[in-house]
Design a protein around this motif. Structure first.
Motif, short mmCIF file in Angstrom:
data_model
loop_
_atom_site.label_atom_id
_atom_site.label_comp_id
_atom_site.label_asym_id
_atom_site.label_seq_id
_atom_site.Cartn_x
_atom_site.Cartn_y
_atom_site.Cartn_z
N HIS A 1 1.04 -1.37 -0.12
CA HIS A 1 0.20 -0.22 -0.33
C HIS A 1 0.87 1.32 0.10
O HIS A 1 0.47 2.14 -0.80
CB HIS A 1 -1.30 0.59 1.20
CG HIS A 1 -2.59 -0.76 1.12
ND1 HIS A 1 -2.70 -2.25 1.53
CD2 HIS A 1 -3.45 -0.56 0.44
CE1 HIS A 1 -3.52 -2.87 1.12
NE2 HIS A 1 -4.25 -0.91 0.47
N GLN A 2 1.70 1.54 0.86
CA GLN A 2 3.11 2.30 1.08
C GLN A 2 3.62 2.71 -0.18
O GLN A 2 3.57 3.63 -0.71
CB GLN A 2 4.01 2.15 1.87
CG GLN A 2 3.49 1.95 3.30
CD GLN A 2 4.48 2.07 4.32
OE1 GLN A 2 4.93 0.34 3.74
NE2 GLN A 2 4.97 1.97 5.47
N PHE A 3 4.06 1.11 -1.69
CA PHE A 3 4.10 1.68 -2.00
C PHE A 3 3.45 2.30 -3.42
O PHE A 3 4.05 3.02 -4.59
CB PHE A 3 5.19 0.66 -2.83
CG PHE A 3 5.55 0.27 -4.61
CD1 PHE A 3 7.06 0.46 -4.83
CD2 PHE A 3 4.77 -0.28 -5.23
CE1 PHE A 3 7.19 0.67 -6.04
CE2 PHE A 3 5.20 -0.40 -6.36
CZ PHE A 3 6.44 -0.13 -6.98
N ARG A 4 2.05 2.04 -3.29
CA ARG A 4 1.07 2.22 -4.61
C ARG A 4 0.43 3.34 -3.93
O ARG A 4 0.86 3.92 -5.33
CB ARG A 4 -0.09 0.71 -4.16
CG ARG A 4 -0.69 1.76 -5.50
CD ARG A 4 -2.02 2.71 -4.81
NE ARG A 4 -2.68 2.21 -3.94
CZ ARG A 4 -4.04 2.57 -3.13
NH1 ARG A 4 -3.82 4.27 -3.52
NH2 ARG A 4 -4.33 2.27 -1.74
N TRP A 5 0.63 4.16 -2.96
CA TRP A 5 0.82 5.51 -2.71
C TRP A 5 2.02 6.89 -3.55
O TRP A 5 1.06 7.31 -3.73
CB TRP A 5 0.47 5.88 -1.53
CG TRP A 5 -0.07 7.40 -0.86
CD1 TRP A 5 -1.11 7.82 -1.21
CD2 TRP A 5 1.09 8.80 -0.75
NE1 TRP A 5 -0.92 9.08 -1.17
CE2 TRP A 5 0.10 9.21 -0.33
CE3 TRP A 5 2.20 8.50 -1.00
CZ2 TRP A 5 0.27 10.46 -0.40
CZ3 TRP A 5 3.09 9.61 -0.42
CH2 TRP A 5 1.79 10.93 -0.63
N LEU A 6 2.84 5.70 -2.91
CA LEU A 6 4.13 6.97 -3.35
C LEU A 6 4.22 6.90 -5.32
O LEU A 6 4.36 8.22 -5.15
CB LEU A 6 5.51 6.09 -3.22
CG LEU A 6 5.32 5.97 -1.76
CD1 LEU A 6 7.00 4.79 -1.10
CD2 LEU A 6 6.11 7.55 -1.39
N VAL A 7 3.70 6.23 -5.83
CA VAL A 7 3.57 5.69 -6.73
C VAL A 7 2.97 6.80 -7.38
O VAL A 7 3.05 7.18 -8.86
CB VAL A 7 3.74 4.53 -7.71
CG1 VAL A 7 3.23 4.07 -8.80
CG2 VAL A 7 5.40 3.76 -7.05
N SER A 8 1.54 6.70 -6.58
CA SER A 8 0.47 7.20 -7.78
C SER A 8 0.96 9.04 -7.05
O SER A 8 -0.18 9.77 -7.94
CB SER A 8 -0.70 7.30 -6.73
OG SER A 8 -0.72 7.39 -5.45
N GLN A 9 2.36 9.43 -6.78
CA GLN A 9 2.36 10.65 -6.88
C GLN A 9 3.12 11.44 -7.44
O GLN A 9 3.56 12.65 -7.59
CB GLN A 9 2.77 10.49 -5.40
CG GLN A 9 2.02 10.91 -3.87
CD GLN A 9 0.42 11.40 -4.21
OE1 GLN A 9 0.70 11.99 -3.89
NE2 GLN A 9 -0.72 10.02 -4.19
N VAL A 10 3.67 10.66 -8.21
CA VAL A 10 4.97 10.53 -9.42
C VAL A 10 4.09 11.03 -10.50
O VAL A 10 3.52 9.20 -10.70
CB VAL A 10 5.86 9.78 -9.27
CG1 VAL A 10 7.16 10.35 -10.16
CG2 VAL A 10 6.40 9.93 -7.43
N CYS A 11 3.73 11.98 -11.60
CA CYS A 11 3.10 10.97 -13.06
C CYS A 11 4.14 11.17 -14.09
O CYS A 11 5.63 11.73 -13.64
CB CYS A 11 1.87 12.41 -12.87
SG CYS A 11 0.39 11.96 -11.72
N TYR A 12 4.11 11.33 -15.44
CA TYR A 12 4.84 12.12 -16.22
C TYR A 12 5.26 13.87 -16.11
O TYR A 12 4.40 14.17 -16.03
CB TYR A 12 3.71 11.76 -17.70
CG TYR A 12 4.51 12.03 -18.84
CD1 TYR A 12 5.26 11.14 -19.35
CD2 TYR A 12 4.40 14.14 -19.71
CE1 TYR A 12 5.62 11.56 -20.64
CE2 TYR A 12 5.04 13.67 -20.83
CZ TYR A 12 5.77 12.46 -21.41
OH TYR A 12 6.48 13.00 -22.32
N PRO A 13 6.66 13.91 -16.93
CA PRO A 13 7.62 12.87 -17.20
C PRO A 13 8.83 12.13 -16.14
O PRO A 13 9.48 11.57 -16.48
CB PRO A 13 8.43 13.38 -17.99
CG PRO A 13 8.01 14.66 -17.29
CD PRO A 13 7.33 15.45 -16.95
#
Length: 423
Positions: free
Chosen positions: A163-175
């Protein structure tokens, strides 16, 4: 990448300890007050795990390595902000704590001099993602590498890490996310390989976000490993089927769109069809698949012909179910396939006309009968256009059916409107 890790460590060290303690203070009370009851059979307390991530205000306590307090606080907030009533491990997190965590990450970004939470996450990811990956990996079942007597982290730790990983990834977008593929994709693959559905799901959600926010060229180095993991997960539990199909379709079409001859299309579609054939009466599975599979059909085009036998076998079965949503989805997908392939050299034209006529008769008692009949008419007109004489031969035996008066009349009108040859 040691340099990236060192840079990340320096980044989290930018937040002064006094600022960190000030940010943490509003989090302690709602966490302590949150009602928590471990699941039956649970071997660890998720609440205690989260509490251990909060920096201690006591000067007598051993102080963490410089920057670790900030990294742990970010992971605490990530877990809280990733919580949801649908996620068993974190469903107990109260709204008050979620609100406090949202404020805390904003204050952390400001205290560290970042312009946004996303910028902060990009800076510290090399520091916080490897430990999350390690927790997930260490809790996996690996008969080849397990050491006798080795103590594995509890499943709950892996679930929280995912869950922590998923939230972290969701905070970073393209590019920006493309620059972190080397870091996030191996971790996401590790979550997909985990035995727990809760962990797998977070990996799938992460991959969906990754696919939408990186260039295809940035995925190319990992595409075989990613698609292989998707194939292995097609046989996952019912609760994951929608996510499995969703992530598989997105990643397959994203990485292979320009190559309909790619063997990955055949393998992925074959795996899905095989699973559907084993459970053809499973409503949730077929509805999810019919809802999501369209982009794969569009990408494959004429190469769908190789799968006609299996596709139409399922379609002919599903189009007569009592579930009207399934019927409508089947009609939509069959219409799409006919347009994409004109069902070249197919032995299914005669059978398809018969099945459509039968469905038209059955629809008299359905609430969606008008919509169903519209789909049927559109498909008959399309079949007439693309199959010509073969269609006429199939249609001829139905022209005198007294139960099809309305269908015959509407079909003739549509043919006239479309100026179709032979009508």
């Amino acid at each position: 990448m040691p340099q990236a890790t060192a840079t990340a460590a320096a980044a989290v060290a930018r937040i002064p300890r006094d600022a960190l303690l000030r940010i943490v203070a509003p989090l302690r009370e709602p966490l302590a007050a949150a009602p928590y009851k471990p699941h039956a059979g649970s071997s660890a307390s998720v609440k205690s795990l989260l509490a251990s991530l909060l920096p201690s205000p006591s000067p007598s306590q051993p102080q963490p390595v410089v920057g670790k307090g900030a990294a742990d606080l970010l992971l605490f907030c990530a877990a809280v902000l990733a919580s949801s009533p649908e996620h068993p491990a974190l469903h107990w997190v109260p709204v008050s704590l979620v609100g406090a965590a949202a404020i805390a990450v904003e204050e952390m970004a400001a205290a560290g001099g970042w312009g946004s939470v996303g910028e902060m996450v990009v800076a510290v990811m090399p520091e916080v993602v490897p430990p999350l990956k390690a927790v997930v990996k260490d809790s996996c079942v690996d008969a080849d590498n397990d050491e006798i007597g080795a103590v594995k982290p509890p499943k709950e730790h892996a679930v929280v890490a995912a869950h922590q990983f998923r939230w972290l990834v969701s905070q970073v977008c393209y590019p920006k996310l493309g620059d972190l593929c080397w870091l996030v994709i191996p971790c996401a693959l590790t979550t997909l390989d985990h035995w727990s559905p809760e962990v797998k799901e977070q990996g799938m959600v992460s991959f969906i976000h990754i696919a939408k926010n990186v260039k295809v060229t940035e995925l190319s180095l990992y595409e075989d490993a990613i698609l292989d993991a998707c194939c292995h997960n097609i046989a996952a539990d019912d609760e994951l089927w929608y996510r499995v199909v969703e992530v598989s379709v997105i990643l397959l079409t994203c990485t292979q769109r320009s190559n309909p001859r790619s063997p990955w299309y055949d393998r992925m579609l074959s795996e899905m069809l095989g699973h559907l054939e084993r459970q053809p009466l499973n409503k949730e599975r077929r509805v999810a698949w019919l809802t999501l599979i369209g982009p794969v059909f569009d990408a494959m085009g004429l190469f769908l012909l190789a799968h006609f036998r299996r596709l139409f076998s399922l379609f002919f079965q599903w189009m007569h179910t009592d579930d009207e949503k399934t019927v409508l989805l089947v009609l939509e997908q069959m219409h799409a396939i006919i347009k994409l392939t004109w069902i070249r050299k197919s032995p299914y034209t005669l059978r398809l006309v018969d099945e459509l006529v039968l469905l038209c008769k059955e629809s008299a008692t359905r609430s969606s009968r008008e919509v169903i009949r519209t789909h049927i008419l559109e498909m008959l007109v399309l079949l007439q256009k693309c199959k010509g004489q073969q269609f006429e031969e199939a249609w001829k035996k139905h022209e005198l059916d007294p139960d099809l008066t309305m269908l015959l009349s509407s079909f003739s009108q549509l043919c006239t409107q479309n100026s179709s040859p032979g009508c």
